[in-house]
Design a protein around this motif. Structure first.
Motif, PDB file in Angstrom:
ATOM      1  N   PHE A   1      13.166  32.292  53.226  1.00  0.00           N
ATOM      2  CA  PHE A   1      14.046  31.938  52.112  1.00  0.00           C
ATOM      3  C   PHE A   1      13.370  32.261  50.778  1.00  0.00           C
ATOM      4  N   ALA A   2      12.075  31.945  50.659  1.00  0.00           N
ATOM      5  CA  ALA A   2      11.344  32.206  49.409  1.00  0.00           C
ATOM      6  C   ALA A   2      11.300  33.694  49.100  1.00  0.00           C
ATOM      7  N   PHE A   3      11.029  34.515  50.104  1.00  0.00           N
ATOM      8  CA  PHE A   3      11.006  35.969  49.891  1.00  0.00           C
ATOM      9  C   PHE A   3      12.391  36.487  49.488  1.00  0.00           C
ATOM     10  N   GLU A   4      13.412  36.018  50.173  1.00  0.00           N
ATOM     11  CA  GLU A   4      14.771  36.454  49.848  1.00  0.00           C
ATOM     12  C   GLU A   4      15.157  36.020  48.431  1.00  0.00           C
ATOM     13  N   TYR A   5      14.764  34.799  48.062  1.00  0.00           N
ATOM     14  CA  TYR A   5      15.096  34.300  46.725  1.00  0.00           C
ATOM     15  C   TYR A   5      14.380  35.128  45.655  1.00  0.00           C
ATOM     16  N   ALA A   6      13.122  35.458  45.907  1.00  0.00           N
ATOM     17  CA  ALA A   6      12.365  36.272  44.948  1.00  0.00           C
ATOM     18  C   ALA A   6      13.005  37.653  44.784  1.00  0.00           C
ATOM     19  N   ARG A   7      13.437  38.221  45.896  1.00  0.00           N
ATOM     20  CA  ARG A   7      14.073  39.542  45.852  1.00  0.00           C
ATOM     21  C   ARG A   7      15.372  39.483  45.037  1.00  0.00           C
TER      22      ARG A   7
ATOM     23  N   ARG B   1       6.614  47.082  44.009  1.00  0.00           N
ATOM     24  CA  ARG B   1       6.769  45.629  43.974  1.00  0.00           C
ATOM     25  C   ARG B   1       7.803  45.227  42.916  1.00  0.00           C
ATOM     26  N   ARG B   2       8.614  44.194  43.240  1.00  0.00           N
ATOM     27  CA  ARG B   2       9.641  43.691  42.326  1.00  0.00           C
ATOM     28  C   ARG B   2       9.409  42.257  41.900  1.00  0.00           C
TER      29      ARG B   2
ATOM     30  N   GLU C   1       4.514  41.084  55.188  1.00  0.00           N
ATOM     31  CA  GLU C   1       4.109  42.471  55.447  1.00  0.00           C
ATOM     32  C   GLU C   1       5.177  43.220  56.227  1.00  0.00           C
ATOM     33  N   ARG C   2       5.810  42.539  57.181  1.00  0.00           N
ATOM     34  CA  ARG C   2       6.776  43.201  58.050  1.00  0.00           C
ATOM     35  C   ARG C   2       8.121  43.444  57.369  1.00  0.00           C
ATOM     36  N   GLU C   3       8.578  42.462  56.565  1.00  0.00           N
ATOM     37  CA  GLU C   3       9.959  42.500  56.083  1.00  0.00           C
ATOM     38  C   GLU C   3      10.116  42.634  54.569  1.00  0.00           C
ATOM     39  N   TYR C   4       9.058  42.342  53.798  1.00  0.00           N
ATOM     40  CA  TYR C   4       9.205  42.315  52.337  1.00  0.00           C
ATOM     41  C   TYR C   4       8.083  43.087  51.641  1.00  0.00           C
ATOM     42  N   PRO C   5       8.002  44.388  51.869  1.00  0.00           N
ATOM     43  CA  PRO C   5       6.957  45.177  51.208  1.00  0.00           C
ATOM     44  C   PRO C   5       7.130  45.237  49.694  1.00  0.00           C
ATOM     45  N   ASP C   6       8.328  44.903  49.210  1.00  0.00           N
ATOM     46  CA  ASP C   6       8.596  44.938  47.767  1.00  0.00           C
ATOM     47  C   ASP C   6       8.182  43.650  47.056  1.00  0.00           C
TER      48      ASP C   6
END
Length: 369
Positions: free
Chosen positions: A171-177, A197-198, A226-231
Motif C-alpha cells: 500500500f505504501a509503495f502504491e500510495y507513493a507512486r 525514480r519518482r 525491488e521486484r515490483e517498484y523499481p521507480d
C-alpha cells in the motif's frame, strides 16, 4: 442522476459532536457544489451510551457499518469511563473487524507561523505516514501471571505476519507512486531521477533490537520494492532516528511505512510539526471495504460545549474521505479552503485561541469551498 454516498457518522464523546457538526457543514456545501449527495446515518456510540447501557459496539452495528460507503468519526474517550474500555470496544474493534489494515496520516504544514520548528516552511513538511493498523502490539496477544503480587509477570506480544506486513508495505509503495504520478518528489537527487525514480518510501523500524519482527519487515520491504517498484527509492531509518529527523530535517521524508506502535507514536509528533492536533486528520483504510476517517486528537472534554475547539482536523478528515471515495476535485477544494482560512483568518490553531469560534471556522471553510 446525482451519485449518493451513505456516510455512517459517529460523533462520539467530548468535542467530537462539535467538530463533526462543522465537518458535515463543509461536506454538505462541497457536495452541493460538486454535484453529489451525502446521506448521513448517525450512531450514538461512545461514553454516554456505555454509561447508560453498558454496551460499546453491538454486533448488529458492525453489519450496518459494513454497508456504508465510509465512516466519519469524531472522538472516543469519556472521563467517567475507565481508559481502554471505549478505545478497545469501539475504535480497535472497528479497525480490526472491518479490517482497516492501513492507518493513513498525511503530515502537511499549511502555514509556517504555526510550526514549532524554526525556519521550516510548508514545502519542508509534506509527507505521509502509512501505519500498519491490525497487528503488532495492538493485536492484544499476551497475558498476566500472579497479578497483584510481588511476582507479577506481564507479557505483551507483537504479532507480525507476512500477509499483514506485505499488504501494508505494498500500500505504501502504491500510495507513493500515485502521490508523484505527475511530478517526482522534490527530495530526489538528479541521479535518482535519471535512474527513473519518482518517489521515496522510508521503512521506520528498529532492526538492531527487534531482530525478529523487523527482520520480517525489512526483508519484505526490499523484496517487494525491488521486484515490483523499481521507480520508488527505498530508505530505512530507526524509529528513534526518525523522531530526530522529524524535528531536524522533516524535508527528508516522502512516504513512511511502519508498524502499529511506532506509527502511533511518530504520527503524534508529525501532528505537532504540522501545527498541532487541531489540524491533524487520519484515515483507517480497508482498500476493499469500508474505511473510517477521523481527527486524530482526543475528545478534549475540558472544551466540550464551549464552541472553541478547532474543527479543521475533522474537516480535513472529511476531505480525506471524499478523496477515498473518488471525489478528488471536491476533496482538493476542501483542502484549499482550509489552507485559505488557516493562512488568512486564524490567529492560532489551538483551542480557544483561533480568533473565531468553532462554528465560525466551519462557516468560513464552507464559504471558501
Amino acid at each position: 442522476m446525482k451519485k449518493t454516498y451513505n456516510i455512517a457518522v459517529i460523533p462520539g464523546d467530548g468535542t467530537g459532536p462539535e467538530v463533526i457538526r462543522e465537518a458535515k457543514k463543509v461536506l454538505t456545501a462541497t457536495a452541493s457544489k460538486f454535484g453529489f449527495n451525502l446521506n448521513y446515518i448517525e450512531y450514538d456510540f461512545g461514553g454516554e451510551r456505555y454509561l447508560r447501557t453498558g454496551e460499546t459496539l453491538p454486533d448488529s452495528a458492525l453489519e450496518e457499518l459494513r454497508k456504508a460507503h465510509a465512516i466519519l468519526l469524531g472522538a472516543i474517550g469519556h472521563p467517567a469511563v475507565k481508559p481502554g474500555i471505549l478505545e478497545k470496544g469501539i475504535l480497535l474493534r472497528l479497525r480490526f473487524e472491518l479490517e482497516q489494515y492501513i492507518n493513513l496520516r498525511p503530515v502537511r504544514l499549511y502555514d509556517e507561523r504555526f510550526c514549532p520548528i524554526k525556519d521550516k516552511k510548508p514545502e519542508d513538511i509534506d509527507f505521509v505516514v502509512v501505519r500498519e493498523n491490525n497487528e503488532g502490539l495492538y493485536a492484544g496477544a499476551g497475558g498476566v501471571l500472579f497479578k497483584g503480587t510481588p511476582h507479577e509477570v506481564a507479557i505483551q506480544e507483537s504479532i507480525n505476519t507476512r500477509r499483514g506486513v506485505e499488504r501494508c508495505i505494498r500500500f505504501a509503495f502504491e500510495y507513493a507512486r500515485k502521490r508523484h504520478a505527475s511530478t517526482p518528489w522534490r527530495g530526489l537527487t538528479q541521479e535518482d531521477i535519471a535512474a527513473g525514480r519518482r518517489a521515496q518510501v522510508t521503512l521506520c523500524g528498529k532492526t538492531n533490537v527487534l531482530t525478529y519482527a523487523f527482520d520480517l519487515w525489512e526483508r519484505t520491504f526490499h523484496e517487494v520494492g525491488e521486484r515490483e517498484y523499481p521507480d520508488i527509492k527505498r530508505n530505512y531509518a530507526h524509529v528513534d532516528a526518525t523522531t530526530m529527523w522529524f524535528v531536524k530535517n522533516p524535508e527528508w521524508f516522502d512516504v513512511i511505512v511502519t508498524d502499529n506502535m511506532f506509527g502511533d507514536i511518530i504520527t503524534d509528533l508529525g501532528a505537532m510539526i504540522q501545527g498541532g492536533m487541531g489540524i491533524a486528520a487520519g484515515g483507517n483504510i480497508n482498500p476493499n471495504g469500508v474505511s473510517m476517517f477521523e481527527p486524530i486528537g482526543g475528545s478534549a472534554p475540558k472544551y466540550t460545549g464551549l464552541n472553541v475547539i478547532n474543527p479543521l482536523a475533522a474537516i480535513c478528515a472529511g476531505a480525506m474521505m471524499l478523496d477515498h471515495l473518488g471525489e478528488t476535485a471536491a476533496a482538493n477544494a476542501i483542502e484549499n479552503a482550509v489552507i485559505y482560512v488557516v493562512r488568512n483568518k486564524l490567529k492560532s490553531l489551538a483551542a480557544g485561541k483561533m480568533g473565531y469560534s468553532t462554528s465560525e471556522v466551519g462557516d468560513m471553510v464552507a464559504n471558501a469551498v
